[in-house]
Design a protein around this motif. Sequence first.
Motif, mmCIF file in Angstrom:
data_model
loop_
_atom_site.group_PDB
_atom_site.id
_atom_site.type_symbol
_atom_site.label_atom_id
_atom_site.label_comp_id
_atom_site.label_asym_id
_atom_site.label_seq_id
_atom_site.Cartn_x
_atom_site.Cartn_y
_atom_site.Cartn_z
ATOM 1 N N THR A 112 -10.134 -7.384 -1.423
ATOM 2 C CA THR A 112 -9.932 -6.794 -2.929
ATOM 3 C C THR A 112 -9.408 -6.046 -2.417
ATOM 4 O O THR A 112 -9.287 -4.963 -3.078
ATOM 5 C CB THR A 112 -10.850 -7.670 -3.792
ATOM 6 O OG1 THR A 112 -11.759 -7.146 -2.799
ATOM 7 C CG2 THR A 112 -10.633 -8.795 -3.608
ATOM 8 N N THR A 113 -10.098 -5.175 -1.199
ATOM 9 C CA THR A 113 -9.638 -3.187 -1.121
ATOM 10 C C THR A 113 -8.345 -3.367 -0.482
ATOM 11 O O THR A 113 -8.102 -3.729 0.642
ATOM 12 C CB THR A 113 -10.789 -2.707 -0.082
ATOM 13 O OG1 THR A 113 -12.434 -3.726 0.050
ATOM 14 C CG2 THR A 113 -10.524 -1.585 0.243
ATOM 15 N N PHE A 114 -7.688 -1.939 -1.855
ATOM 16 C CA PHE A 114 -6.143 -1.602 -1.047
ATOM 17 C C PHE A 114 -6.936 -0.950 0.418
ATOM 18 O O PHE A 114 -7.411 -0.600 0.919
ATOM 19 C CB PHE A 114 -6.104 -0.512 -1.812
ATOM 20 C CG PHE A 114 -5.645 -1.137 -3.220
ATOM 21 C CD1 PHE A 114 -4.643 -2.045 -3.575
ATOM 22 C CD2 PHE A 114 -6.379 -1.430 -4.192
ATOM 23 C CE1 PHE A 114 -3.933 -2.136 -4.648
ATOM 24 C CE2 PHE A 114 -5.933 -1.934 -5.514
ATOM 25 C CZ PHE A 114 -4.569 -2.390 -5.525
ATOM 26 N N THR A 115 -5.922 -2.182 1.166
ATOM 27 C CA THR A 115 -5.434 -1.690 2.432
ATOM 28 C C THR A 115 -4.194 -1.062 2.939
ATOM 29 O O THR A 115 -3.071 -1.904 2.825
ATOM 30 C CB THR A 115 -5.774 -2.998 3.139
ATOM 31 O OG1 THR A 115 -7.042 -3.427 2.880
ATOM 32 C CG2 THR A 115 -6.516 -3.099 4.906
ATOM 33 N N ASP A 116 -3.868 -0.367 4.382
ATOM 34 C CA ASP A 116 -2.855 0.262 4.957
ATOM 35 C C ASP A 116 -2.222 -1.409 5.353
ATOM 36 O O ASP A 116 -2.890 -2.119 5.359
ATOM 37 C CB ASP A 116 -2.591 1.094 6.213
ATOM 38 C CG ASP A 116 -3.754 1.917 5.851
ATOM 39 O OD1 ASP A 116 -3.255 2.653 4.432
ATOM 40 O OD2 ASP A 116 -3.999 2.201 6.201
ATOM 41 N N THR B 295 -1.370 -10.136 -6.540
ATOM 42 C CA THR B 295 -1.138 -8.973 -5.245
ATOM 43 C C THR B 295 -1.069 -7.563 -6.497
ATOM 44 O O THR B 295 -0.206 -7.296 -7.270
ATOM 45 C CB THR B 295 -0.045 -9.834 -4.473
ATOM 46 O OG1 THR B 295 -0.454 -10.936 -4.041
ATOM 47 C CG2 THR B 295 0.089 -9.241 -3.688
ATOM 48 N N ALA B 296 -1.832 -6.304 -4.829
ATOM 49 C CA ALA B 296 -0.983 -4.959 -5.931
ATOM 50 C C ALA B 296 -0.469 -4.320 -4.873
ATOM 51 O O ALA B 296 -1.616 -4.478 -3.793
ATOM 52 C CB ALA B 296 -2.177 -5.013 -6.869
ATOM 53 N N LEU B 297 -0.368 -3.325 -5.129
ATOM 54 C CA LEU B 297 0.284 -2.119 -4.228
ATOM 55 C C LEU B 297 0.111 -0.715 -5.089
ATOM 56 O O LEU B 297 0.082 -0.435 -5.925
ATOM 57 C CB LEU B 297 1.330 -1.688 -4.159
ATOM 58 C CG LEU B 297 2.489 -3.091 -3.329
ATOM 59 C CD1 LEU B 297 4.454 -3.030 -3.365
ATOM 60 C CD2 LEU B 297 1.513 -3.986 -1.997
ATOM 61 N N LYS C 276 3.133 6.349 2.066
ATOM 62 C CA LYS C 276 2.748 5.214 2.679
ATOM 63 C C LYS C 276 1.590 3.560 1.160
ATOM 64 O O LYS C 276 1.726 4.429 0.246
ATOM 65 C CB LYS C 276 1.231 4.602 3.424
ATOM 66 C CG LYS C 276 0.461 5.440 2.815
ATOM 67 C CD LYS C 276 -1.292 5.315 4.179
ATOM 68 C CE LYS C 276 -2.190 5.276 3.634
ATOM 69 N NZ LYS C 276 -3.756 5.138 4.346
ATOM 70 N N ILE C 277 1.955 2.797 1.535
ATOM 71 C CA ILE C 277 1.907 1.592 0.484
ATOM 72 C C ILE C 277 0.119 1.290 1.056
ATOM 73 O O ILE C 277 -0.367 1.019 2.539
ATOM 74 C CB ILE C 277 2.185 1.175 -0.336
ATOM 75 C CG1 ILE C 277 3.242 0.202 0.713
ATOM 76 C CG2 ILE C 277 3.363 1.099 -0.956
ATOM 77 C CD1 ILE C 277 4.253 -1.345 0.724
ATOM 78 N N GLN C 278 -0.489 0.867 -0.198
ATOM 79 C CA GLN C 278 -1.392 0.128 0.539
ATOM 80 C C GLN C 278 -1.875 -1.162 -0.656
ATOM 81 O O GLN C 278 -1.422 -0.944 -1.651
ATOM 82 C CB GLN C 278 -2.948 0.708 0.183
ATOM 83 C CG GLN C 278 -2.894 1.538 1.168
ATOM 84 C CD GLN C 278 -4.804 2.157 1.033
ATOM 85 O OE1 GLN C 278 -5.191 2.295 0.156
ATOM 86 N NE2 GLN C 278 -4.915 3.462 2.013
ATOM 87 N N MET C 279 -2.253 -2.706 0.059
ATOM 88 C CA MET C 279 -2.131 -3.470 -1.047
ATOM 89 C C MET C 279 -3.498 -4.033 -0.566
ATOM 90 O O MET C 279 -4.705 -4.375 -0.001
ATOM 91 C CB MET C 279 -1.383 -4.764 0.038
ATOM 92 C CG MET C 279 -0.786 -6.535 -0.891
ATOM 93 S SD MET C 279 0.506 -7.324 0.346
ATOM 94 C CE MET C 279 -0.294 -7.288 1.011
#
Length: 171
Positions: A41-45, A78-80, A137-140
């Motif tokens: 659930t942590t936003f990740t590269d 799912t989130a970005l 950049k995006i994280q997901m």
Amino acid sequence: MSKLFVDEIQPKTTGGAVGITGHVLQVKQGGRTSRVTVGVTTFTDVGVFATITPKSTSSKILIMLTGVMGNDNASNQTALKLFRNSTEIGSGTGASGGASKNTFMSMLQEANSGYHFDGFGQNFLDEPSTTSEITYKIQMAGLNGTAVLGGRGDNADIAVPTRLILMEIGG
């Protein structure tokens, strides 16, 4: 027949700024062609990024993101998030579900299908006020379940490119 030969064309400048207001000065592209998953659930590269060095501090950067997202569990999100270097930009605000619900792009997996995925396109016009190199950049994150970018949630049968395009617009 006349021919014109030049070694270099320089834009007209005014006070140190590039004088081509409203025109595209450069375009950069980044992204990935393979499917990627994030099971936390942590936003990740996720390896989707592009760099650009603006020609003027008054330039704007148009950011265009396209691709597909899924989740391996029905009714899960799912989130970005989008970042300029380490600063989050472009996300929604005021969601009642907390900070993790304020995202740049989000999808909710269809109720009874882990095989489902959705195409998306999202844009943002940034005003970075710099001539230093910038990395976008995006994280997901998978807010319950495993988040998938570039394919189906249940398997790796499909891989769809994720594109991050940057356009510098003269200001």
